[in-house]
Design a protein around this motif. Sequence first.
Motif: not given
Length: 146
Positions: A1-5
Amino acid sequence: MTKLLILNGPNLNLLGTRQPEVYGSETLAMVEEKCLQHATKLGANVSCFQSNHEGVLIDQIHAAKGAYDGIILNAGAYTHTSISLMDAIFSVELPAVEVHLSNIHAREEFRHRSYISRAVIGQVCGFGSLGYLMAIDALLAHLGAE
């Protein structure tokens, strides 16, 4: 799963009460919730963080390397002053998108210059909180995660 901050800089904790004619009536919590819901629908994970302190934002950017796939940054007024934030984004080598609720290019001249823009893949400004969702879409497309 792509993780964005998603990082928000100074004074953004005052959203909803600070100059609503410029920044809108939504609170930061409301904006963050919209981002979480939008990212979840797209199969991505989003973490949100806000600080009024430049060094804390830099620490968050440094910590993102290896933990996140990309960064969305509303640096607030640091946009126009912080070479350190620009350098931090360059140093972690993560794709980043710059976001502003208002159109910084239609405001006071000192707001027209963004040091951050040199280090990011793109800038979204002038669309209110929708700009954050646009930034999520753009970053996921850039990462090939859509």
